[in-house]
Scaffold this motif. Structure first.
Motif, mmCIF file in Angstrom:
data_model
loop_
_atom_site.group_PDB
_atom_site.id
_atom_site.type_symbol
_atom_site.label_atom_id
_atom_site.label_comp_id
_atom_site.label_asym_id
_atom_site.label_seq_id
_atom_site.Cartn_x
_atom_site.Cartn_y
_atom_site.Cartn_z
ATOM 1 N N LEU A 40 0.823 -1.014 0.005
ATOM 2 C CA LEU A 40 0.219 -0.030 -0.032
ATOM 3 C C LEU A 40 0.879 1.443 0.041
ATOM 4 O O LEU A 40 0.579 2.052 -0.817
ATOM 5 N N ARG A 41 1.795 1.134 0.789
ATOM 6 C CA ARG A 41 2.664 2.578 0.800
ATOM 7 C C ARG A 41 3.529 2.692 -0.547
ATOM 8 O O ARG A 41 3.900 3.769 -0.700
ATOM 9 N N GLY A 42 3.714 1.718 -1.036
ATOM 10 C CA GLY A 42 4.665 1.877 -2.308
ATOM 11 C C GLY A 42 3.667 1.875 -3.514
ATOM 12 O O GLY A 42 4.098 1.967 -4.584
ATOM 13 N N GLU A 43 2.286 1.805 -3.326
ATOM 14 C CA GLU A 43 1.390 2.101 -4.155
ATOM 15 C C GLU A 43 1.394 0.855 -5.395
ATOM 16 O O GLU A 43 0.898 1.353 -6.632
ATOM 17 N N THR A 44 1.684 -0.271 -4.976
ATOM 18 C CA THR A 44 1.802 -1.338 -5.775
ATOM 19 C C THR A 44 0.349 -2.224 -5.524
ATOM 20 O O THR A 44 0.008 -3.092 -6.226
ATOM 21 N N VAL A 45 -0.396 -1.892 -4.649
ATOM 22 C CA VAL A 45 -1.583 -2.474 -4.263
ATOM 23 C C VAL A 45 -2.681 -1.446 -3.943
ATOM 24 O O VAL A 45 -2.407 -0.414 -3.366
ATOM 25 N N ASP A 46 -4.105 -1.679 -4.542
ATOM 26 C CA ASP A 46 -4.971 -0.304 -4.124
ATOM 27 C C ASP A 46 -5.753 -0.860 -3.240
ATOM 28 O O ASP A 46 -6.389 0.065 -2.494
ATOM 29 N N PHE A 47 -6.597 -2.010 -3.181
ATOM 30 C CA PHE A 47 -7.423 -2.390 -2.459
ATOM 31 C C PHE A 47 -7.009 -3.532 -1.454
ATOM 32 O O PHE A 47 -6.396 -4.589 -2.075
ATOM 33 N N VAL A 48 -7.506 -3.383 -0.145
ATOM 34 C CA VAL A 48 -6.989 -4.732 0.747
ATOM 35 C C VAL A 48 -8.252 -5.059 1.372
ATOM 36 O O VAL A 48 -8.587 -4.390 2.140
ATOM 37 N N VAL B 171 -8.869 1.226 1.281
ATOM 38 C CA VAL B 171 -8.549 1.755 0.021
ATOM 39 C C VAL B 171 -7.202 2.508 0.477
ATOM 40 O O VAL B 171 -7.079 3.017 1.372
ATOM 41 N N GLY B 172 -6.265 2.297 -0.607
ATOM 42 C CA GLY B 172 -4.960 3.113 -0.345
ATOM 43 C C GLY B 172 -5.039 4.462 -0.286
ATOM 44 O O GLY B 172 -5.944 4.956 -1.055
ATOM 45 N N ALA B 173 -4.230 5.124 0.570
ATOM 46 C CA ALA B 173 -4.206 6.885 0.276
ATOM 47 C C ALA B 173 -3.916 7.426 -1.098
ATOM 48 O O ALA B 173 -4.525 8.377 -1.399
ATOM 49 N N HIS B 174 -3.434 6.394 -1.813
ATOM 50 C CA HIS B 174 -3.039 7.157 -3.212
ATOM 51 C C HIS B 174 -4.390 6.954 -4.171
ATOM 52 O O HIS B 174 -4.171 7.707 -5.045
ATOM 53 N N VAL B 175 -5.261 6.432 -3.760
ATOM 54 C CA VAL B 175 -6.350 6.145 -4.754
ATOM 55 C C VAL B 175 -7.176 7.431 -4.575
ATOM 56 O O VAL B 175 -7.624 7.732 -3.411
ATOM 57 N N SER B 176 -7.817 7.996 -5.730
ATOM 58 C CA SER B 176 -8.599 9.190 -5.337
ATOM 59 C C SER B 176 -9.709 8.919 -4.694
ATOM 60 O O SER B 176 -10.257 8.045 -4.645
ATOM 61 N N PRO B 177 -10.181 9.863 -3.712
ATOM 62 C CA PRO B 177 -11.400 9.866 -3.314
ATOM 63 C C PRO B 177 -12.743 9.317 -4.024
ATOM 64 O O PRO B 177 -13.514 8.639 -3.792
ATOM 65 N N GLU B 178 -12.635 9.948 -5.126
ATOM 66 C CA GLU B 178 -13.862 9.710 -6.058
ATOM 67 C C GLU B 178 -13.843 8.522 -6.581
ATOM 68 O O GLU B 178 -14.707 7.812 -6.789
ATOM 69 N N ALA B 179 -12.528 7.895 -6.661
ATOM 70 C CA ALA B 179 -12.564 6.562 -7.340
ATOM 71 C C ALA B 179 -12.866 5.522 -6.276
ATOM 72 O O ALA B 179 -13.450 4.480 -6.529
ATOM 73 N N GLY B 180 -12.501 5.696 -5.050
ATOM 74 C CA GLY B 180 -12.610 4.897 -4.082
ATOM 75 C C GLY B 180 -14.321 4.949 -3.590
ATOM 76 O O GLY B 180 -14.849 3.786 -3.148
ATOM 77 N N LEU B 181 -14.879 6.074 -3.620
ATOM 78 C CA LEU B 181 -16.450 6.316 -3.275
ATOM 79 C C LEU B 181 -17.041 5.572 -4.530
ATOM 80 O O LEU B 181 -18.282 4.891 -4.424
#
Length: 289
Positions: A72-80, A219-229
């Motif tokens: 998640l920190r390396g932005e290689t995974v988006d959802f966990v 959801v990872g912090a690097h994913v935009s709020p709009e995409a997560g929602l």
């Protein structure tokens, strides 16, 4: 002819627009090691997720909770997909946030003793030997320790604690080798239901927790709020299919009867209290790793 050409152009434009907005995401599950197990146990969920969102989800295998946090920190995974105890640490390390709660039914813990022990309330366990489950487990360690703390018993200093498997703890309690066990209540009842040597009343629960905070999709912090929602709303709009995907494999039977709910970080304050009362007030490391 011109009208047909116009309609065809509109149709192609719509398809192109959809393709442009569709995303490809990486998905991990913290307690499943190896790509083969991921595909077997969570493949139906992934398929349901793709149908619901219109996006593509690719599995990302992690061999530990730490690996999930690093990904998640390396932005290689988006959802966990993870449990509440894991989430508290991952949030601290990565600022990932909960998106969907996996509402497990009857997800709580209990303190169990022998009925003939003379132990009637948690305070009676001061100075006694108490067995807990896996180190770092939400329902088999952190929760029962929090229950003791809620009743005025310091789980770090007031008891002699040990950690072992649920079945071994049950046998130790039965034989009088420990004075109490702290366990996921439903899981212990399953063990107790298989007990044929003793009457059901040989054991008693002297304290129970409320229902625990949910497992979740974070959801990872690097994913935009709009995409997560957008992913969250698609899951909630198609929850029956998503639930069917999660519970398709027997390894996920703990989720049978579940619901899916929108959640946020405030739901996990009680888990942070568990860490503090168990002697880990920083919750920036996975206990037991």
């Amino acid at each position: 002819m011109k009208l047909k050409s116009f309609l065809l152009g509109v149709s192609l434009a719509a398809v192109s627009a959809f393709a442009a907005t569709a995303e490809t995401w990486k998905l991990a599950v913290t307690d499943v090691e190896g790509m083969e197990r991921l595909q077997l146990e969570w493949g139906p969920f992934k398929e349901a997720l793709e149908t619901a969102t219109g996006d593509t989800f690719e599995f990302y295998a992690v061999n530990s909770r730490t690996a999930a946090a690093e990904a998640l920190r390396g932005e290689t995974v988006d959802f966990v997909v993870s449990g509440p105890a894991e989430y508290v640490v991952i949030n601290k390390l990565t600022n990932a946030t909960p998106l969907i709660g996996l509402g497990r039914p009857d997800y709580h813990c209990a303190i169990i003793v022998r009925a003939d022990s003379g132990i009637n309330v948690p305070a009676d366990l001061k100075g006694k030997k108490v067995a807990f489950g896996d180190i770092g487990s939400t329902s088999n360690m952190l929760c029962p320790m929090q229950v003791l703390a809620d009743h005025g018993v310091d789980p770090v200093n007031d008891i002699d604690k040990t950690h072992t498997s649920r079945n071994i703890a049950h046998e130790a309690l039965k034989n009088g080798d420990v004075d109490a066990i702290g366990s996921n209540a439903g899981s212990w009842l399953n063990v107790r239901a298989k007990e044929t040597e003793l009457p059901y009343g040989f054991f008693k629960m002297i304290a129970r927790s409320g229902d625990l905070p949910n497992d979740m999709i974070m959801v990872g912090a690097h994913v935009s709020p709009e995409a997560g929602l957008a992913v969250r709303d698609a899951i909630l709009d198609n929850k029956d299919a998503i639930i069917a995907g999660i519970t398709a494999h027997e390894e996920n039977d703990k989720y049978v009867g579940m619901d899916l709910v929108a959640i946020d970080d405030s739901a996990y304050g009680y888990v942070r209290s568990m860490y503090s009362n168990a002697g880990y007030p920083q919750f920036d490391n996975f206990i037991g790793d």
